[in-house]
Design a protein around this motif. Structure first.
Motif, mmCIF file in Angstrom:
data_model
loop_
_atom_site.group_PDB
_atom_site.id
_atom_site.type_symbol
_atom_site.label_atom_id
_atom_site.label_comp_id
_atom_site.label_asym_id
_atom_site.label_seq_id
_atom_site.Cartn_x
_atom_site.Cartn_y
_atom_site.Cartn_z
ATOM 1 N N GLN A 89 -0.118 -58.366 -93.976
ATOM 2 C CA GLN A 89 -0.454 -56.961 -94.212
ATOM 3 C C GLN A 89 -1.865 -56.821 -94.787
ATOM 4 O O GLN A 89 -2.649 -55.970 -94.357
ATOM 5 C CB GLN A 89 0.570 -56.327 -95.154
ATOM 6 C CG GLN A 89 1.917 -56.050 -94.501
ATOM 7 C CD GLN A 89 2.922 -55.500 -95.485
ATOM 8 O OE1 GLN A 89 3.003 -55.958 -96.627
ATOM 9 N NE2 GLN A 89 3.706 -54.523 -95.052
ATOM 10 N N GLU A 105 -3.024 -43.099 -94.127
ATOM 11 C CA GLU A 105 -1.731 -42.895 -93.474
ATOM 12 C C GLU A 105 -1.602 -43.741 -92.217
ATOM 13 O O GLU A 105 -0.551 -44.328 -91.950
ATOM 14 C CB GLU A 105 -1.554 -41.413 -93.131
ATOM 15 C CG GLU A 105 -0.169 -41.083 -92.583
ATOM 16 C CD GLU A 105 0.030 -39.596 -92.388
ATOM 17 O OE1 GLU A 105 0.891 -39.246 -91.539
ATOM 18 O OE2 GLU A 105 -0.647 -38.797 -93.063
ATOM 19 N N THR A 106 -2.679 -43.840 -91.476
ATOM 20 C CA THR A 106 -2.681 -44.662 -90.259
ATOM 21 C C THR A 106 -2.511 -46.138 -90.603
ATOM 22 O O THR A 106 -1.739 -46.858 -89.956
ATOM 23 C CB THR A 106 -3.998 -44.462 -89.484
ATOM 24 O OG1 THR A 106 -4.136 -43.088 -89.137
ATOM 25 C CG2 THR A 106 -4.010 -45.313 -88.220
ATOM 26 N N THR A 108 -1.169 -47.381 -93.360
ATOM 27 C CA THR A 108 0.185 -47.597 -93.893
ATOM 28 C C THR A 108 1.207 -47.670 -92.769
ATOM 29 O O THR A 108 2.098 -48.537 -92.768
ATOM 30 C CB THR A 108 0.561 -46.461 -94.859
ATOM 31 O OG1 THR A 108 -0.357 -46.450 -95.954
ATOM 32 C CG2 THR A 108 1.978 -46.655 -95.392
ATOM 33 N N HIS A 109 1.095 -46.771 -91.807
ATOM 34 C CA HIS A 109 2.015 -46.765 -90.668
ATOM 35 C C HIS A 109 1.934 -48.070 -89.878
ATOM 36 O O HIS A 109 2.940 -48.603 -89.394
ATOM 37 C CB HIS A 109 1.707 -45.568 -89.755
ATOM 38 C CG HIS A 109 2.655 -45.437 -88.609
ATOM 39 N ND1 HIS A 109 2.431 -46.028 -87.384
ATOM 40 C CD2 HIS A 109 3.869 -44.810 -88.513
ATOM 41 C CE1 HIS A 109 3.438 -45.766 -86.582
ATOM 42 N NE2 HIS A 109 4.326 -45.022 -87.237
ATOM 43 N N GLU A 110 0.724 -48.596 -89.770
ATOM 44 C CA GLU A 110 0.517 -49.832 -89.016
ATOM 45 C C GLU A 110 1.122 -51.043 -89.723
ATOM 46 O O GLU A 110 1.841 -51.843 -89.116
ATOM 47 C CB GLU A 110 -0.981 -50.047 -88.798
ATOM 48 C CG GLU A 110 -1.346 -51.380 -88.163
ATOM 49 C CD GLU A 110 -0.914 -51.497 -86.711
ATOM 50 O OE1 GLU A 110 -0.771 -52.636 -86.225
ATOM 51 O OE2 GLU A 110 -0.704 -50.444 -86.070
ATOM 52 N N PHE A 112 3.382 -51.253 -92.070
ATOM 53 C CA PHE A 112 4.815 -51.235 -92.362
ATOM 54 C C PHE A 112 5.615 -51.022 -91.079
ATOM 55 O O PHE A 112 6.563 -50.243 -91.031
ATOM 56 C CB PHE A 112 5.148 -50.165 -93.408
ATOM 57 C CG PHE A 112 4.750 -50.557 -94.801
ATOM 58 C CD1 PHE A 112 5.470 -51.515 -95.500
ATOM 59 C CD2 PHE A 112 3.628 -49.996 -95.393
ATOM 60 C CE1 PHE A 112 5.094 -51.898 -96.781
ATOM 61 C CE2 PHE A 112 3.240 -50.370 -96.670
ATOM 62 C CZ PHE A 112 3.968 -51.328 -97.369
ATOM 63 N N GLY A 113 5.218 -51.766 -90.059
ATOM 64 C CA GLY A 113 5.919 -51.756 -88.788
ATOM 65 C C GLY A 113 6.701 -53.045 -88.579
ATOM 66 O O GLY A 113 6.612 -53.992 -89.373
ATOM 67 N N GLU A 165 10.772 -47.799 -95.012
ATOM 68 C CA GLU A 165 9.549 -47.578 -94.237
ATOM 69 C C GLU A 165 9.795 -47.446 -92.738
ATOM 70 O O GLU A 165 8.934 -46.962 -91.993
ATOM 71 C CB GLU A 165 8.566 -48.732 -94.475
ATOM 72 C CG GLU A 165 8.103 -48.890 -95.911
ATOM 73 C CD GLU A 165 9.055 -49.739 -96.740
ATOM 74 O OE1 GLU A 165 8.717 -50.065 -97.894
ATOM 75 O OE2 GLU A 165 10.160 -50.085 -96.229
ATOM 76 N N ILE A 166 10.949 -47.892 -92.263
ATOM 77 C CA ILE A 166 11.226 -47.904 -90.824
ATOM 78 C C ILE A 166 12.401 -47.008 -90.460
ATOM 79 O O ILE A 166 12.356 -46.247 -89.505
ATOM 80 C CB ILE A 166 11.491 -49.352 -90.327
ATOM 81 C CG1 ILE A 166 10.228 -50.195 -90.471
ATOM 82 C CG2 ILE A 166 11.976 -49.341 -88.884
ATOM 83 C CD1 ILE A 166 10.404 -51.635 -90.038
#
Length: 306
Positions: A89, A105-106, A108-110, A112-113, A165-166
């Motif tokens: 990460q 935000e982008t 974090t989204h990436e 926590f995938g 997160e998912i």
């Protein structure tokens, strides 16, 4: 495993026998019912009686993956269910920032995938996409803390895991669950109620001799019977840690390696460390006690059916 093989308890018992697990009818019945009812099987018994082996053999028989969770004191969600790959990460954050990405935000989204998620045994068993569901072996649950036991109860109730997160991961097919305990502490009734329960006791001399012959085919019949008779007598003693089937097999192997044809007091004393794992127990058995047990084993060996 085909449906045809599941049509009776006798078929399951024969099936176990074909995979070198000598099970009595009551255990075969419990396994048959766990498969038919799709409920976890909770196995209790002394260490070394073959509880863990049930999960291993079951996965072989079903031709499916074995996922094992070895319990221990301090086991938590991160080690049992999932954790994030923090090093990856951090590297991804640096790469994205170097590429000019500044939106938090982008980023974090990436990071926590799914690509950064490390699946531990429980999540791996739930999020399984194989044609046949895996066998989930939760081994020695009594070693884990009660807090983890409560968390496990939630998973066994719904076979789903929520990752903030998912989202929630739900099992498409329920894994075949085998839980074992050495009964060093009591497991909560709420968890047991969700399972089929079976106690695995030490085997009779006849069954233990059958196991020795199956697992150690090189042992001669006379020595095999003497070994079993000695171990059976030893289990009647007041010692801290009674030998299980695993120790019987280890001792049989050790005696073969030493070229032993028949039990003697000397060879028994020399190899007690394969049967007993505490010095206090060895000291209690050594000497005249060993001699008496050997003489008794030799006398009782002939009573064991071939």
């Amino acid at each position: 495993m085909t449906k045809k093989k599941l049509q009776s308890v006798d078929a399951v018992q024969e099936w176990l026998n074909d995979h070198d697990y000598i099970a009595d009818r009551s255990l075969a019945t419990s396994i048959y019912l766990m498969l038919k009812m799709e409920k976890p099987l909770f196995l209790e018994g002394e260490p070394g009686v073959g509880k863990t082996e049930v999960g291993k053999v079951l996965s072989q028989m079903l031709g499916t993956e074995l996922i094992r969770l070895q319990c221990y004191e301090g086991l938590d969600v991160h080690n049992a269910v999932y954790e994030w790959n923090y090093s990856r990460q951090i590297l991804q954050i640096r790469l994205m920032e170097a590429a000019g990405e500044k939106d938090r935000e982008t980023i974090t989204h990436e990071i926590f995938g799914p690509d950064f998620l490390i699946q531990r045994p429980l999540l791996k068993a739930v999020d399984n996409h194989a044609a046949s569901p895996p066998v989930l072996l939760i081994d020695e649950l009594d070693r884990a803390d009660e807090e983890f036991e409560a968390f496990l109860l939630e998973i066994l109730s719904d076979f789903q895991v929520t990752i903030p997160e998912i989202g929630t991961v739900v099992a498409k097919k329920k894994p075949k669950v085998v839980i074992t305990s050495n009964r060093t502490r009591e497991i909560h009734d709420a968890l047991k109620r969700r399972c089929l329960y079976h106690w695995i006791a030490y085997p009779s001399s006849e069954r233990e001799f059958e196991i020795v012959q199956r697992k150690i085919p090189k042992i001669n019949e006379s020595l095999g019977k003497q070994v079993v008779a000695f171990v059976q007598a030893l289990r009647e003693m007041d010692i801290y840690k009674l030998p299980g089937i695993a120790e019987t097999l280890d001792w049989s192997n050790a005696l073969i390696k030493l070229g032993t044809k028949a039990l003697t007091s000397q060879i028994t004393e020399d190899t007690l460390g394969t049967l007993l794992k505490y010095q206090d127990d060895i000291e209690k058995v050594n000497g005249e006690v060993t001699h008496g047990l050997v003489q008794r084993a030799i006398a009782e060996a002939d009573l064991i059916p071939s």
